[in-house]
Design an enzyme around this catalytic site. Sequence first.
Site, mmCIF file in Angstrom:
data_model
loop_
_atom_site.group_PDB
_atom_site.id
_atom_site.type_symbol
_atom_site.label_atom_id
_atom_site.label_comp_id
_atom_site.label_asym_id
_atom_site.label_seq_id
_atom_site.Cartn_x
_atom_site.Cartn_y
_atom_site.Cartn_z
ATOM 1 N N ARG A 58 -21.599 -1.684 3.143
ATOM 2 C CA ARG A 58 -20.881 -2.963 3.237
ATOM 3 C C ARG A 58 -21.200 -3.711 4.530
ATOM 4 N NH1 ARG A 58 -14.696 -3.073 2.314
ATOM 5 N NH2 ARG A 58 -14.695 -1.383 3.816
ATOM 6 N N ARG A 84 0.813 -1.207 0.000
ATOM 7 C CA ARG A 84 0.000 0.000 0.000
ATOM 8 C C ARG A 84 0.847 1.257 0.000
ATOM 9 N NH1 ARG A 84 -4.766 -1.897 2.503
ATOM 10 N NH2 ARG A 84 -6.399 -0.344 2.638
HETATM 11 P P1 AP5 Z 1 -8.438 -3.198 4.015
HETATM 12 O O1 AP5 Z 1 -9.249 -4.207 4.671
HETATM 13 O O2 AP5 Z 1 -7.413 -3.612 3.023
HETATM 14 O O3 AP5 Z 1 -9.426 -2.119 3.431
HETATM 15 P P2 AP5 Z 1 -9.375 -1.188 2.117
HETATM 16 O O4 AP5 Z 1 -8.221 -1.285 1.192
HETATM 17 O O5 AP5 Z 1 -9.665 0.130 2.681
HETATM 18 O O6 AP5 Z 1 -10.371 -1.806 1.204
HETATM 19 P P3 AP5 Z 1 -11.744 -2.251 1.632
HETATM 20 O O7 AP5 Z 1 -11.678 -3.619 2.237
HETATM 21 O O8 AP5 Z 1 -12.398 -1.179 2.440
HETATM 22 O O9 AP5 Z 1 -12.512 -2.255 0.240
HETATM 23 P P4 AP5 Z 1 -12.425 -3.238 -0.997
HETATM 24 O O10 AP5 Z 1 -11.772 -2.521 -2.132
HETATM 25 O O11 AP5 Z 1 -11.880 -4.565 -0.610
HETATM 26 O O12 AP5 Z 1 -13.973 -3.320 -1.328
HETATM 27 P P5 AP5 Z 1 -15.026 -4.489 -1.030
HETATM 28 O O13 AP5 Z 1 -14.836 -5.634 -1.972
HETATM 29 O O14 AP5 Z 1 -15.076 -4.763 0.437
HETATM 30 O O15 AP5 Z 1 -7.644 -2.315 5.098
HETATM 31 C C1 AP5 Z 1 -8.302 -1.780 6.228
HETATM 32 C C2 AP5 Z 1 -7.305 -0.984 7.067
HETATM 33 O O16 AP5 Z 1 -6.237 -1.853 7.514
HETATM 34 C C3 AP5 Z 1 -6.576 0.155 6.346
HETATM 35 O O17 AP5 Z 1 -7.338 1.352 6.342
HETATM 36 C C4 AP5 Z 1 -5.299 0.270 7.179
HETATM 37 O O18 AP5 Z 1 -5.543 0.936 8.395
HETATM 38 C C5 AP5 Z 1 -4.984 -1.177 7.514
HETATM 39 N N1 AP5 Z 1 -4.110 -1.799 6.502
HETATM 40 C C6 AP5 Z 1 -4.400 -2.925 5.774
HETATM 41 N N2 AP5 Z 1 -3.399 -3.219 4.946
HETATM 42 C C7 AP5 Z 1 -2.452 -2.260 5.144
HETATM 43 C C8 AP5 Z 1 -1.190 -2.031 4.550
HETATM 44 N N3 AP5 Z 1 -0.676 -2.829 3.594
HETATM 45 N N4 AP5 Z 1 -0.479 -0.944 4.971
HETATM 46 C C9 AP5 Z 1 -0.944 -0.133 5.932
HETATM 47 N N5 AP5 Z 1 -2.149 -0.285 6.537
HETATM 48 C C10 AP5 Z 1 -2.890 -1.359 6.141
HETATM 49 O O19 AP5 Z 1 -16.360 -3.723 -1.510
HETATM 50 C C11 AP5 Z 1 -16.885 -2.621 -0.770
HETATM 51 C C12 AP5 Z 1 -18.431 -2.716 -0.763
HETATM 52 O O20 AP5 Z 1 -18.913 -2.527 -2.096
HETATM 53 C C13 AP5 Z 1 -18.984 -4.078 -0.313
HETATM 54 O O21 AP5 Z 1 -20.151 -3.874 0.413
HETATM 55 C C14 AP5 Z 1 -19.283 -4.818 -1.634
HETATM 56 O O22 AP5 Z 1 -20.339 -5.757 -1.490
HETATM 57 C C15 AP5 Z 1 -19.692 -3.656 -2.531
HETATM 58 N N6 AP5 Z 1 -19.320 -3.877 -3.925
HETATM 59 C C16 AP5 Z 1 -18.174 -4.453 -4.394
HETATM 60 N N7 AP5 Z 1 -18.163 -4.469 -5.732
HETATM 61 C C17 AP5 Z 1 -19.331 -3.856 -6.115
HETATM 62 C C18 AP5 Z 1 -19.907 -3.538 -7.384
HETATM 63 N N8 AP5 Z 1 -19.279 -3.850 -8.512
HETATM 64 N N9 AP5 Z 1 -21.091 -2.891 -7.408
HETATM 65 C C19 AP5 Z 1 -21.726 -2.565 -6.261
HETATM 66 N N10 AP5 Z 1 -21.249 -2.844 -5.016
HETATM 67 C C20 AP5 Z 1 -20.062 -3.475 -4.960
#
Ligand code: AP5
Length: 268
Positions: free
Chosen positions: A161, A122
Site C-alpha cells: 500500500r 471498531r
Molecule cells: P485505519 O486507517 O482505519 O486502518 P485499518 O482499518 O487498519 O484499515 P486500513 O486503512 O489499513 O485498510 P483498508 O481496509 O482501508 O484497506 P485499503 O483500502 O487501504 O486505522 C489505522 C489505525 O488507527 C488503527 O490500527 C488504530 O490504531 C487507529 N484507529 C482508527 N480508527 C480507530 C477506532 N475506531 N478505534 C480505535 N483505534 C482506531 O487497501 C489496502 C491496500 O490494498 C491498498 O494498497 C489498496 O490499493 C489495495 N487494495 C484494495 N482493494 C484491493 C483489491 N480489490 N485488490 C488488490 N488490492 C487492493
Amino acid sequence: MTVPDKPSRATWLQGPAAPCETVPKGGFLPWRVILLGAPGVGKGTQAELLNQRLLACHLSTGDVFRGAGSRNDAEQTPAMQEALACMRRGELVPDMTVWELVRERGECLHCTGGFILDGFPRTVPQAVSLKQFLDKDGLGLTAVVSYELPASEIVSRLGGRRTCEKCKAVYHITQRSPKVEGCCDHCGGDLFRREDDRPESIKLRLEAYNRSTEPLIEFYRKAGLLLQVSATGSPEEIYDRTMPELETRRLALAAERMWAAEENRRDT
Ligand code: AP5
C-alpha cells in the site's frame, strides 16, 4: 463559492473549526453507511469508489489520526499523543479518545448528504455510543457492509500500500499503481508507506480486529443492518458486488418509511 466536484472532508479531517465546502445533496433518504472489515481488506479503496457514486463524505478515523500525526508535537493533546503511539504499535486507540474525536465532528454525522464511515466503530462500546448519538436525532443507518477476505491476501495488500499525503487517496504498488511512481493521480501529492504497515504492526492489527472488531458483525446482524460482501477480486468487482446490495437495502428502507407515513396518516 466554488462547488467542489466531490464532497469536502475538511471538517472531518481537521475538526469542527475547519470550513466545510460540501454542498449536501439532501433528499429523501441520505446514505448513512458503515464499512467494516479487517485492516487492509480494502475499506478505504471501496469508500473512495462509493463516495463518487453516493456523494456522501468518506469519514475515516484512521485518516484523522494520521493527519494529527503529521502536525507539530506541540499542537497535540496528551490524549492524541497516546492515540498516535497506539496506532504506530498497531493497537486500537482507547474508546474514549476515539469517541471524543467523532463526537466533536458530530456535524458530519448530521449532514443531509449522509456519510460513509470507514474504521469507526471498531469496538462494541464505540458502536453503542454511535447508536445512542444517532438515535437521539432519528438518524437511521442505511446499512453496515462487512468485507471479507483471507488473511494471506490481506497481508499482501497492506505490504504494497501507498497513500497520498495530501488527499489520502490509496494505491498499491502492483495492484493499483499510480500513473507516475510516487505521485498521486488526483492531486500530485507525494505517496508514502504507512508506519503501521510494518509486519509486526500488521500482526497486532489483525489480532486486535479478531478480538475487538469482529464482534460487531453479530452486533449489526442482530440490528438487521448487516450486508456481508466478499472482498476478493478487483476493487471494481467488489464495488459492483456492493452497490446492488446497498440499493436493495435502501429501497426496502424507503418502502418501510412510506408505509409508516401512510399508517400515520390513516391514524390521524
Ligand atoms: P485505519 O486507517 O482505519 O486502518 P485499518 O482499518 O487498519 O484499515 P486500513 O486503512 O489499513 O485498510 P483498508 O481496509 O482501508 O484497506 P485499503 O483500502 O487501504 O486505522 C489505522 C489505525 O488507527 C488503527 O490500527 C488504530 O490504531 C487507529 N484507529 C482508527 N480508527 C480507530 C477506532 N475506531 N478505534 C480505535 N483505534 C482506531 O487497501 C489496502 C491496500 O490494498 C491498498 O494498497 C489498496 O490499493 C489495495 N487494495 C484494495 N482493494 C484491493 C483489491 N480489490 N485488490 C488488490 N488490492 C487492493
